[in-house]
Every structure is written in C-alpha cells, then in structure tokens.
Design a protein around this motif. Structure first.
Motif, mmCIF file in Angstrom:
data_model
loop_
_atom_site.group_PDB
_atom_site.id
_atom_site.type_symbol
_atom_site.label_atom_id
_atom_site.label_comp_id
_atom_site.label_asym_id
_atom_site.label_seq_id
_atom_site.Cartn_x
_atom_site.Cartn_y
_atom_site.Cartn_z
ATOM 1 N N UNK A 389 0.862 -1.190 0.000
ATOM 2 C CA UNK A 389 0.000 0.000 0.000
ATOM 3 C C UNK A 389 0.888 1.225 0.000
ATOM 4 N N UNK A 390 0.772 2.022 -1.047
ATOM 5 C CA UNK A 390 1.623 3.206 -1.226
ATOM 6 C C UNK A 390 3.109 2.865 -1.068
ATOM 7 N N UNK A 391 3.476 1.670 -1.543
ATOM 8 C CA UNK A 391 4.870 1.245 -1.500
ATOM 9 C C UNK A 391 5.280 0.539 -0.228
ATOM 10 N N UNK A 392 4.420 0.494 0.761
ATOM 11 C CA UNK A 392 4.746 -0.154 2.034
ATOM 12 C C UNK A 392 4.295 -1.614 2.010
ATOM 13 N N UNK A 393 5.074 -2.480 2.646
ATOM 14 C CA UNK A 393 4.738 -3.901 2.732
ATOM 15 C C UNK A 393 3.741 -4.147 3.856
ATOM 16 N N UNK A 394 2.752 -4.985 3.559
ATOM 17 C CA UNK A 394 1.747 -5.393 4.540
ATOM 18 C C UNK A 394 1.765 -6.911 4.617
ATOM 19 N N UNK A 395 1.861 -7.429 5.828
ATOM 20 C CA UNK A 395 1.973 -8.874 6.029
ATOM 21 C C UNK A 395 0.596 -9.499 6.286
ATOM 22 N N UNK A 396 0.469 -10.820 6.059
ATOM 23 C CA UNK A 396 -0.775 -11.514 6.424
ATOM 24 C C UNK A 396 -1.038 -11.405 7.922
ATOM 25 N N UNK A 397 -2.302 -11.581 8.307
ATOM 26 C CA UNK A 397 -2.740 -11.544 9.707
ATOM 27 C C UNK A 397 -2.567 -10.144 10.326
ATOM 28 N N UNK A 398 -2.625 -9.128 9.455
ATOM 29 C CA UNK A 398 -2.582 -7.745 9.937
ATOM 30 C C UNK A 398 -4.000 -7.197 9.974
ATOM 31 N N UNK A 399 -4.347 -6.546 11.057
ATOM 32 C CA UNK A 399 -5.644 -5.877 11.168
ATOM 33 C C UNK A 399 -5.590 -4.595 10.348
ATOM 34 N N UNK A 400 -6.639 -4.315 9.585
ATOM 35 C CA UNK A 400 -6.677 -3.108 8.758
ATOM 36 C C UNK A 400 -7.843 -2.230 9.198
ATOM 37 N N UNK A 401 -7.531 -1.005 9.609
ATOM 38 C CA UNK A 401 -8.544 -0.029 9.987
ATOM 39 C C UNK A 401 -8.514 1.129 8.989
ATOM 40 N N UNK A 402 -9.667 1.458 8.437
ATOM 41 C CA UNK A 402 -9.766 2.573 7.494
ATOM 42 C C UNK A 402 -10.542 3.695 8.171
ATOM 43 N N UNK A 403 -9.885 4.833 8.312
ATOM 44 C CA UNK A 403 -10.459 5.966 9.032
ATOM 45 C C UNK A 403 -11.272 6.822 8.067
ATOM 46 N N UNK A 404 -12.541 6.461 7.888
ATOM 47 C CA UNK A 404 -13.416 7.204 6.980
ATOM 48 C C UNK A 404 -13.595 8.645 7.448
ATOM 49 N N UNK A 405 -13.624 8.856 8.747
ATOM 50 C CA UNK A 405 -13.767 10.209 9.300
ATOM 51 C C UNK A 405 -12.637 11.109 8.815
ATOM 52 N N UNK A 406 -11.410 10.601 8.833
ATOM 53 C CA UNK A 406 -10.264 11.386 8.382
ATOM 54 C C UNK A 406 -10.294 11.599 6.876
ATOM 55 N N UNK A 407 -10.642 10.546 6.140
ATOM 56 C CA UNK A 407 -10.655 10.636 4.677
ATOM 57 C C UNK A 407 -11.712 11.632 4.199
ATOM 58 N N UNK A 408 -12.879 11.613 4.836
ATOM 59 C CA UNK A 408 -13.971 12.489 4.375
ATOM 60 C C UNK A 408 -13.785 13.940 4.799
ATOM 61 N N UNK A 409 -12.708 14.232 5.525
ATOM 62 C CA UNK A 409 -12.367 15.613 5.884
ATOM 63 C C UNK A 409 -11.017 16.026 5.295
ATOM 64 N N UNK A 410 -10.543 15.274 4.328
ATOM 65 C CA UNK A 410 -9.243 15.546 3.717
ATOM 66 C C UNK A 410 -9.357 16.756 2.784
ATOM 67 N N UNK A 411 -8.627 17.855 3.051
ATOM 68 C CA UNK A 411 -8.729 19.058 2.200
ATOM 69 C C UNK A 411 -8.246 18.831 0.778
ATOM 70 N N UNK A 412 -7.536 17.722 0.531
ATOM 71 C CA UNK A 412 -7.119 17.421 -0.846
ATOM 72 C C UNK A 412 -8.332 17.159 -1.738
ATOM 73 N N UNK A 413 -9.409 16.620 -1.152
ATOM 74 C CA UNK A 413 -10.606 16.293 -1.927
ATOM 75 C C UNK A 413 -11.780 17.206 -1.611
ATOM 76 N N UNK A 414 -11.808 17.776 -0.421
ATOM 77 C CA UNK A 414 -12.986 18.515 0.018
ATOM 78 C C UNK A 414 -12.611 19.958 0.358
ATOM 79 N N UNK A 415 -13.203 20.906 -0.325
ATOM 80 C CA UNK A 415 -13.008 22.319 -0.008
ATOM 81 C C UNK A 415 -13.767 22.641 1.279
ATOM 82 N N UNK A 416 -13.110 23.386 2.169
ATOM 83 C CA UNK A 416 -13.702 23.712 3.472
ATOM 84 C C UNK A 416 -14.291 22.445 4.112
#
Length: 511
Positions: A389-416
């Motif tokens: 992911x983005x060049x980083x190695x991820x191993x099996x049996x790793x828990x993956x958490x996706x922070x939708x709250x952070x993504x949906x407030x990212x100024x790269x995609x959302x103005x104000x």
C-alpha cells in the motif's frame, strides 16, 4: 611446484564457491519496507494511543496520521494494525487488494459470543460468508424486498410526526434524539421480526441497551484478543467481561429463540409481506444453494444481531446530525423545507415516491454522512496475503482499519472540509456506493454494506417528513452557535453519535 600452480590451487576454492555465492545473492529477498510506526510500549504496544481518554479513537488516529502519514502501522497488544487515512491508500486496500484483505479477525477470546453472533458483517472470508452475503443481497436487501416494507416505514414515520405534533401544541422542546432512535427501532423491529415493540416480550429500552452492550463488545478490546490467550482470558474473568458477554448473549439467545418459535407456531397469521425472520426460516427449510454452508437457527440469530446493529443507530445518527446542522444553518433549513413543501404541496405528509423528486434533500443526507459518518472507522479487516500500500509492505494476519472520518475531511478532496455544505454535491458524481474512495460511509469492496438502499430510503423519508411538517425553532434564549456539536467519547463503539441530545421546538406547518 611453480608459483602459477600454487596460485591456481589457492584460488580453486574461491572459484568453486563463486556460483554458490551468485545463486545465494540471486535468491536473496529485498528488505521489507514497512509503514512508519509511533513509538510503542512493552506488552501493550500502541493501545494507549488508540484509546486515549477524552477523545474518540478515530480522532486519535487522525492526529497520529498527521505525523506518521496516511499509511501507519500500530501494534495493539500483539496485533499488528494498519491504519489507512487517505483516499488513495483506501483504494489500494479496498479495490486493488480487496481479495487479499477481505477477511475479518477471528476472536480468540471471550468476545466470541455464544453461537457466534458475528456471521454477516464479522465472519472470516470463505464459502460460508459468501453464501450469507448472497442471501443478504438477493433476499433481504433487494430493491423488491425493500419496496415491500414501504408501508411499514411510512406508518412508523407518520406515528413519529403525530407524536411530535401533540407535543408542539404546548410550544415546548422535543427531544429529537429520542424520537429518531425510537422510530428507527420501531421500523427495524417490524421489518426484521414482524412485530412491534408493543407486541413483543422484550421491553424497548432494555433491547436497545443490550444491543449497545453488544456493539461495545464488538468494537472494544478484550484482553484475550490482544494479549497471550491464557493471561488475557484470566484478565477478562477477573474484570467481569466474560460474565457480561455470557449474560448479554444469553438474553439475546432467549429473545430471538422466542421470536423463531412464534414464527413456527401452527396457525400463525400470514402477513402480506414476509418479515426477515420469515424469509430466513424459509431458507432454512429449503436449504437451497448452500452446499457446505447449511443455515440453522443459531445462524439466524447471528444475522438478526447484525441487522439490528446496522439498522437502528446508523439511520438515527444520520438524521440527528442532519437536523442539528440545519438548525445551526437556518438558510439551509429554509432551502430544504421550501423544496420538500413545493413538491408535496398540501398532501399532509411525504411519501417515499416524493423523495425521488428532492435532490437537495439527498445532498443533505450525503453531506451528513460525509461530515458525520455514523461508523467513522470502517469495520476492521484482516489480511490474508502479503501486498503493498503506497509502497509499504503489509503482512498476512494484519488488522486493517480505514479511518473514513479522516478521509472524508481531507482538504485534498474537500473544499472547506469542516463546513456543512450540501451544495458541494450539486452536479457531482461522488456517491456513497463504494466507488469513490474519498467518501466511504458504507465501506467498499466485498465488504460494502449490503443495506445501503434500505438505509438511505428510510433516512430520506424520515428527514423529509420532519422538514415538511414543522418549522423548527431553538429553545428560548439559545442561539445557533450554542448548539453542541461534539461527538460521544469514552467507550469504544461501532457508531459515534452526537454527545448531547438535540432539543428543538416544533411549530406545526399549516401550509
């Protein structure tokens, strides 16, 4: 012996070793490039940063991502945990590597409830999960099935409006938080179980309390899950968590078994449309298309817990935040009311067919889901194979958490991004169905929520009727800026709501 001969003898071992050295060098794997990690403590790892008091986990993770980047590796006890905080990284996980990380972490500790309540949303990836998923998509949440429950949704929303109308006569405040959770509970009860709270053997407040306990169990930490099993299990026994799990699972088991028994009684009155329990019992009886994944009563109970967890809080929270934001922005409130009232006219109430003609209302729902996602951390996944992911190695049996709250407030995609601006969706193709990774309130990939249509249909109907039927005023002496917009903090939970109740004064709209 000449000098040349002596040199040849001395070099002979090196010449013989050269092919071996070249072979070893060829097979040598490049070093792993793991994501950056915050400093960790012995035994607990980064648990103290994840569960920092006074703030929500998704906000703690967002702050850490500002320092360590959108792909970050934490260690929650003994569990390596990948935290994703950008749209591009989310796309690489949920789309490019969906098959590599679409499983769920298995609970080794006491969080595993009796007869495994974790079937649909939480089961590991495999044949059984695929069959359960197929039932949910084709049987429980198909467009035809959702339409068949239209009368229930409209009746329950009408009851809520009638209740508010009676209270509006005294010009007093109404607790919208209570009203919205109650109407979502009533709809879920009738759609799923085929009965109302009034006709059940389980008291309304107690049922919601038990569901809340289950939610905390599934979202929270148990020692047996994050520490060596024997030590962790002992800690859970001493802390009382094990007894709590057994009590809660026992209560739900008895209640849902009674529901199933009632459905199987001879001479039961057949309803116009099968409730979800009825649909599942038919599948159990026929057992078509299952192969090795046979469905039984315990599996039905597990599915029911999933359905209630996903069907009450999320819808109520979305409507609650929408009304709070509109109350803070009278201009937006009036714009929304003008739209719905111009479409509905003097009919007296909004029907589901009317909501198709309310584009601004749909923008409000989207913006509420963006700014206040009910489940800010998408349900954790577990990786099954190595990937990058983005060049980083991820191993099996790793828990993956996706922070939708952070993504949906990212100024790269959302103005104000911190502002509530429904108009940002005007003419935009961005939707919440899992194809736009900057906006993931329902997740994406194989684990995307199968109940999107049911959820949004219910939310739009409830919100439209609130806006059509009443003009909403603030309590006397209160200003828009006084509305508390803090989120709940404290105990880990699958959903995050408004910290304080929303109390508004309804003024009946006369047309």
């Amino acid at each position: 012996m000449g000098l040349n001969t002596l040199l040849q003898i001395l070099w002979l071992p090196f010449l013989l070793l050269l092919p071996l050295l070249l072979l070893l060098n060829k097979n040598k794997k490049p070093p792993k490039h793991y994501p950056p990690s915050p400093p960790k403590l012995p035994i607990i790892g980064n648990l103290h940063q994840f569960t920092q008091s006074g703030s929500s986990p998704h906000q703690n993770l967002w702050r850490l991502s500002k320092k360590f980047g959108p792909v970050m590796l934490l260690h929650l006890g003994r569990i390596p945990t990948l935290v994703i905080s950008s749209a591009e990284a989310a796309k690489q996980v949920l789309k490019d590597n969906d098959l590599n990380c679409c499983s769920r972490p298995s609970s080794s500790g006491s969080r595993k409830l009796t007869y495994n309540y974790l079937d649909m949303g939480f089961a590991p990836y495999g044949e059984y999960w695929r069959e359960i998923r197929k039932i949910c998509v084709l049987e429980l949440f198909s467009v035809k099935r959702v339409h068949s429950y239209r009368a229930i949704r409209e009746e329950e929303v009408a009851k809520m409006i009638s209740s508010i109308s009676k209270e509006s006569a005294s010009n007093s405040c109404v607790d919208l938080t209570e009203k919205l959770f109650a109407v979502m509970g009533s709809i879920a009860f009738r759609v799923i179980l085929g009965t109302s709270f009034e006709g059940s053997s389980f008291e309304h407040d107690r049922f919601h309390q038990v569901l809340h306990e289950v939610e905390i169990m599934l979202a929270g930490f148990t020692a047996a899950d994050f520490f060596p099993s024997k030590i962790g299990y002992l800690i859970d026994r001493i802390s009382g968590k094990q007894r709590q799990f057994e009590r809660v699972s026992g209560e739900l088991h008895r209640f849902f078994q009674q529901v199933i028994d009632d459905h199987l009684k001879p001479g039961r009155i057949q309803q116009e449309h099968d409730d979800i329990v009825g649909v599942l019992l038919k599948i159990v009886k026929e057992q078509t298309g299952f192969g090795a994944a046979h469905l039984g009563h315990d599996n039905i109970k597990a599915l029911l817990v999933n359905l209630f967890l996903g069907g009450i809080d999320t819808g109520a929270i979305t409507m609650l935040w929408a009304m709070a934001e509109l109350a803070k922005n009278p201009r937006l409130m009036k714009k929304a009311q003008d739209e719905v009232r111009s479409v509905v006219g003097n009919k007296g109430n909004v029907s589901e067919s009317d909501t198709e003609e309310l584009p601004y209302l749909k923008m409000i729902v989207k913006e509420s889901l963006r700014l206040h996602p009910p489940a800010p951390l998408i349900l954790p996944r577990e990786t099954m194979a190595p990937f990058k992911v983005l060049g980083y190695d991820v191993e099996p049996k790793t828990l993956v958490m996706i922070n939708d709250w952070a993504i949906s407030r990212d100024p790269e995609f959302w103005k104000d991004p911190e502002e509530f601006i429904p108009e940002r969706f005007d003419g935009s193709s961005v939707d919440f169905k899992g194809q736009h990774f900057e906006f993931l309130p329902f997740g994406a990939g194989r684990r995307v929520c199968p109940g999107i249509y049911m959820a949004t249909t219910t939310v739009e109907l409830g919100l439209a009727n609130l806006l059509y039927s009443f003009d909403w005023k603030l309590p006397e002496g209160m200003k828009e800026e006084d509305i508390n917009m803090e989120e709940t903090t404290g105990e880990l939970a699958l959903t995050i709501s408004k910290k304080t109740a929303l109390n508004l004064v309804p003024v009946k709209f006369s047309g």
